[in-house]
Design a protein around this motif. Structure first.
Motif, PDB file in Angstrom:
ATOM      1  N   ARG A 123      -9.629  -5.379   7.669  1.00  0.00           N
ATOM      2  CA  ARG A 123      -9.734  -6.766   8.143  1.00  0.00           C
ATOM      3  C   ARG A 123     -10.268  -7.686   7.045  1.00  0.00           C
ATOM      4  NH1 ARG A 123     -13.958  -9.156  10.420  1.00  0.00           N
ATOM      5  NH2 ARG A 123     -15.101  -7.240  10.854  1.00  0.00           N
ATOM      6  N   ARG A 124     -11.246  -7.197   6.289  1.00  0.00           N
ATOM      7  CA  ARG A 124     -11.899  -8.079   5.321  1.00  0.00           C
ATOM      8  C   ARG A 124     -11.294  -7.990   3.919  1.00  0.00           C
ATOM      9  NH1 ARG A 124     -15.524 -10.999   7.643  1.00  0.00           N
ATOM     10  NH2 ARG A 124     -15.551 -12.099   5.649  1.00  0.00           N
ATOM     11  N   LEU A 125     -10.796  -6.826   3.539  1.00  0.00           N
ATOM     12  CA  LEU A 125     -10.344  -6.646   2.149  1.00  0.00           C
ATOM     13  C   LEU A 125      -8.897  -6.181   2.020  1.00  0.00           C
ATOM     14  CD1 LEU A 125     -13.604  -4.981   0.807  1.00  0.00           C
ATOM     15  CD2 LEU A 125     -12.708  -7.168   0.017  1.00  0.00           C
ATOM     16  N   GLY A 126      -8.256  -5.878   3.146  1.00  0.00           N
ATOM     17  CA  GLY A 126      -6.849  -5.473   3.080  1.00  0.00           C
ATOM     18  C   GLY A 126      -6.660  -3.985   3.318  1.00  0.00           C
ATOM     19  N   THR A 127      -5.477  -3.663   3.828  1.00  0.00           N
ATOM     20  CA  THR A 127      -5.185  -2.278   4.234  1.00  0.00           C
ATOM     21  C   THR A 127      -5.121  -1.326   3.045  1.00  0.00           C
ATOM     22  OG1 THR A 127      -3.877  -3.222   6.010  1.00  0.00           O
ATOM     23  CG2 THR A 127      -3.600  -0.888   5.624  1.00  0.00           C
ATOM     24  N   GLU A 128      -4.608  -1.805   1.919  1.00  0.00           N
ATOM     25  CA  GLU A 128      -4.459  -0.908   0.764  1.00  0.00           C
ATOM     26  C   GLU A 128      -5.807  -0.369   0.293  1.00  0.00           C
ATOM     27  OE1 GLU A 128      -1.482  -1.087  -2.864  1.00  0.00           O
ATOM     28  OE2 GLU A 128      -3.215  -2.381  -3.252  1.00  0.00           O
ATOM     29  N   LEU A 129      -6.787  -1.257   0.180  1.00  0.00           N
ATOM     30  CA  LEU A 129      -8.129  -0.806  -0.219  1.00  0.00           C
ATOM     31  C   LEU A 129      -8.704   0.163   0.797  1.00  0.00           C
ATOM     32  CD1 LEU A 129     -10.127  -3.803  -1.735  1.00  0.00           C
ATOM     33  CD2 LEU A 129      -9.811  -1.542  -2.726  1.00  0.00           C
ATOM     34  N   ALA A 130      -8.479  -0.110   2.087  1.00  0.00           N
ATOM     35  CA  ALA A 130      -8.989   0.782   3.139  1.00  0.00           C
ATOM     36  C   ALA A 130      -8.306   2.142   3.076  1.00  0.00           C
ATOM     37  CB  ALA A 130      -8.792   0.139   4.509  1.00  0.00           C
ATOM     38  N   ASP A 131      -6.977   2.134   2.895  1.00  0.00           N
ATOM     39  CA  ASP A 131      -6.205   3.384   2.907  1.00  0.00           C
ATOM     40  C   ASP A 131      -6.509   4.281   1.720  1.00  0.00           C
ATOM     41  OD1 ASP A 131      -4.959   2.651   5.223  1.00  0.00           O
ATOM     42  OD2 ASP A 131      -3.040   2.100   4.308  1.00  0.00           O
ATOM     43  N   PRO A 165      -4.028   2.922  -8.648  1.00  0.00           N
ATOM     44  CA  PRO A 165      -2.915   2.946  -7.691  1.00  0.00           C
ATOM     45  C   PRO A 165      -2.797   1.687  -6.826  1.00  0.00           C
ATOM     46  CG  PRO A 165      -4.770   4.132  -6.771  1.00  0.00           C
ATOM     47  CD  PRO A 165      -5.208   3.658  -8.131  1.00  0.00           C
ATOM     48  N   PHE A 166      -3.520   0.618  -7.168  1.00  0.00           N
ATOM     49  CA  PHE A 166      -3.481  -0.594  -6.341  1.00  0.00           C
ATOM     50  C   PHE A 166      -2.341  -1.503  -6.799  1.00  0.00           C
ATOM     51  CE2 PHE A 166      -7.879   0.952  -6.566  1.00  0.00           C
ATOM     52  CZ  PHE A 166      -8.048   1.294  -5.233  1.00  0.00           C
ATOM     53  N   SER A 167      -1.772  -2.238  -5.853  1.00  0.00           N
ATOM     54  CA  SER A 167      -0.573  -3.026  -6.154  1.00  0.00           C
ATOM     55  C   SER A 167      -0.890  -4.471  -6.533  1.00  0.00           C
ATOM     56  CB  SER A 167       0.377  -3.005  -4.955  1.00  0.00           C
ATOM     57  OG  SER A 167      -0.255  -3.612  -3.837  1.00  0.00           O
ATOM     58  N   ARG A 168      -2.181  -4.857  -6.468  1.00  0.00           N
ATOM     59  CA  ARG A 168      -2.550  -6.213  -6.869  1.00  0.00           C
ATOM     60  C   ARG A 168      -3.994  -6.192  -7.367  1.00  0.00           C
ATOM     61  NH1 ARG A 168      -3.589  -9.562  -1.260  1.00  0.00           N
ATOM     62  NH2 ARG A 168      -5.132  -8.151  -0.398  1.00  0.00           N
ATOM     63  N   PRO A 169      -4.402  -7.217  -8.114  1.00  0.00           N
ATOM     64  CA  PRO A 169      -5.778  -7.242  -8.644  1.00  0.00           C
ATOM     65  C   PRO A 169      -6.802  -7.287  -7.504  1.00  0.00           C
ATOM     66  CG  PRO A 169      -4.403  -8.879  -9.743  1.00  0.00           C
ATOM     67  CD  PRO A 169      -3.610  -8.367  -8.583  1.00  0.00           C
ATOM     68  N   LEU A 170      -7.903  -6.565  -7.688  1.00  0.00           N
ATOM     69  CA  LEU A 170      -8.947  -6.529  -6.662  1.00  0.00           C
ATOM     70  C   LEU A 170      -9.559  -7.903  -6.434  1.00  0.00           C
ATOM     71  CD1 LEU A 170     -10.948  -3.221  -7.332  1.00  0.00           C
ATOM     72  CD2 LEU A 170      -9.036  -3.611  -5.795  1.00  0.00           C
ATOM     73  N   VAL A 171      -9.557  -8.743  -7.460  1.00  0.00           N
ATOM     74  CA  VAL A 171     -10.172 -10.055  -7.332  1.00  0.00           C
ATOM     75  C   VAL A 171      -9.500 -10.883  -6.230  1.00  0.00           C
ATOM     76  CG1 VAL A 171      -8.746 -11.252  -9.076  1.00  0.00           C
ATOM     77  CG2 VAL A 171     -11.108 -12.008  -8.653  1.00  0.00           C
ATOM     78  N   GLN A 172      -8.207 -10.647  -6.004  1.00  0.00           N
ATOM     79  CA  GLN A 172      -7.515 -11.373  -4.925  1.00  0.00           C
ATOM     80  C   GLN A 172      -8.123 -11.038  -3.562  1.00  0.00           C
ATOM     81  OE1 GLN A 172      -3.245 -10.936  -4.903  1.00  0.00           O
ATOM     82  NE2 GLN A 172      -3.034 -11.566  -7.044  1.00  0.00           N
ATOM     83  N   SER A 173      -8.354  -9.735  -3.344  1.00  0.00           N
ATOM     84  CA  SER A 173      -8.966  -9.305  -2.072  1.00  0.00           C
ATOM     85  C   SER A 173     -10.364  -9.883  -1.925  1.00  0.00           C
ATOM     86  CB  SER A 173      -9.038  -7.778  -2.011  1.00  0.00           C
ATOM     87  OG  SER A 173      -7.761  -7.217  -2.134  1.00  0.00           O
TER      88      SER A 173
END
Length: 454
Positions: A130-138, A99-107
């Motif tokens: 803060r470190r990896l982005g809101t989508e990963l946190a949510d 369900p992620f909107s971009r590759p994890l490697v970018q984060s």
């Protein structure tokens, strides 16, 4: 408890040892776990538990699950009404995987460039955003905190709940660099033969043939046969009083004198037992919250899963009441009944959202919880047949919640104990980690604090 070499008295409130380690064993060989179901062998605390398993002579009972097992490789998230396999391997990290909107490697690559946080503590959600982005946190971290702590990542402390992440940023300025280069010393726990085997064979987790309740049962047998420990079950502690040098422990019938107490009671239970003179300590203990989890074990005829893997977690944005479903038959098929194929599942519900969704734990019915669990299996996994067997366990106040500032509260409590020369050590899940490994290690550290390393 008299130390260092006097008699040791063990008091247990319940009719059996093991706390939340609880297994139902059916006559046809099926095993169902109502609490923890697999233990990780990693790190010093993981080695410590395996060392104990070997000392207890349980090596032949261990059921290992390696990292290349399908249960280790396949873990799912239920988002947007469907199952999504968590990204794994290089392909999963460099491609965009729902369900992620971009590759994890970018984060991950951006994370290395983000400066250190300035706060002494931070919520898990805030730290990961803060470190990896809101989508990963949510999505991912929200689900992870529900699966591990049955808790809300917006309230849980990163410093206390996920110390490797906090320490990595503190030591290296980056989670990624901390994981690659190390982020501080680990306790010195030399590996036993079993722990070495776990490392060589690349175990991801393990259980026992008769379920994890076998571990406290073997410990109890060892204590009873060892002659050094006096063991009492069905013996709740009603209160504690101190005369300055030791303790008097009030029981339902009579009292016991003790030179020192190692308390593995939940924080709230210890708070209510302490004398009124220790009110500042009791107050700190009462601030450690807990949550209630409903665990529903289900058994289905035949093979009913649309996917194979460890199970799936559910973010709070998808369904607040449902934490996740574990596909028990996949990692531990040895716990299925003998003769005839079945599928065992465990549905976890409630946690920090229990009262909001299900109401008062004292009033909720088993039928309501069972219905909710079977509905989830139908809607999430497409299983339309009813289960052939089920059991509902309501684990009240089972997981302590390490909210922001938990580390400071622990510091204050231990400082109070030192300042007042209280012959008291704190162990158990309320303080330094909620996993089975953490709890066992906390007991070891409390004992070594009294008698030194053995």
């Amino acid at each position: 408890m008299r130390c260092p070499l006097g008699p040791i008295v063990l008091l247990e409130r319940a009719g059996r040892f093991g706390g939340w380690l609880s297994s139902t064993r059916r006559e046809d060989g099926a095993v169902f776990e109502h609490g923890p179901r697999g233990i990780r062998p990693a790190g010093a605390v993981g080695r410590n538990t395996l060392n104990m398993v070997e000392e207890l002579g349980l090596e032949s009972e261990v059921l290992p699950v390696t990292y290349d097992h399908v249960a280790s490789k396949n873990r799912y998230l239920y988002v947007g009404g469907q199952l999504h396999k968590m990204p794994s391997g290089l392909g999963g990290v460099v491609r965009t995987v729902p369900p992620f909107s971009r590759p994890l490697v970018q984060s991950v690559l951006k994370e290395i460039l983000i400066s250190r946080g300035k706060e002494e503590d931070e919520s898990v959600h805030s730290f990961v955003s803060r470190r990896l982005g809101t989508e990963l946190a949510d999505i991912a971290i929200d689900s992870l905190c529900r699966g591990v702590f049955a808790g809300d990542c917006r309230k849980l402390s990163v410093r206390s709940c996920l110390p490797p992440l906090y320490n990595a940023e503190k030591a290296r300025g980056s989670i990624v660099l901390g994981m690659l280069l190390g982020s501080g010393p680990e306790p010195d726990v030399p590996p036993s033969t079993l722990a070495k085997r776990a490392a060589q064979e690349n175990w991801a987790q393990w259980s026992l043939k008769r379920g994890l309740q076998n571990l406290p049962e073997a410990l109890e047998e060892r204590m009873r046969n060892g002659g050094r420990v006096e063991v009492h079950k069905d013996t709740p502690v009603m209160g504690l009083s101190t005369n300055g040098t030791g303790w008097e422990i009030q029981l339902e019938v009579g009292t016991i004198k003790a030179d020192h107490i190692i308390s593995a009671l939940p924080a709230k239970a210890l708070a209510s037992a302490l004398p009124s003179a220790a009110q500042p300590l009791s107050q700190q203990l009462l601030e450690i919250a807990t949550v209630t989890v409903a665990v529903v074990n289900l058994e289905y005829e035949g093979s009913v899963l649309p996917v194979t893997g460890f199970g799936h977690l559910v973010p709070s944005s998808e369904d607040r009441g449902l934490l996740g479903v574990v596909y028990d038959s996949v990692p531990f098929p040895q716990h299925n009944r003998t003769g005839g194929h079945t599928t065992r599942l465990t549905v976890m519900m409630g946690g920090a959202w229990f009262q909001e969704v299900f109401g008062n734990p004292e009033k909720v019915t088993e039928q309501l919880l069972l219905d909710r669990a079977t509905q989830a299996v139908t809607s999430h996994l497409g299983v339309t047949t009813p289960p052939i067997w089920s059991i509902v366990a309501l684990l009240k106040d089972c997981i302590p919640q390490y909210y922001l500032g938990h580390w400071k509260r622990l510091e204050n409590m231990r400082q109070y104990i030192r300042d007042h020369n209280l012959p008291l050590s704190l162990a158990g899940s309320s303080y330094d980690g909620v996993s089975v490994n953490d709890v066992i290690f906390s007991g070891r550290m409390a004992a070594e604090g009294l008698v030194g390393k053995v």
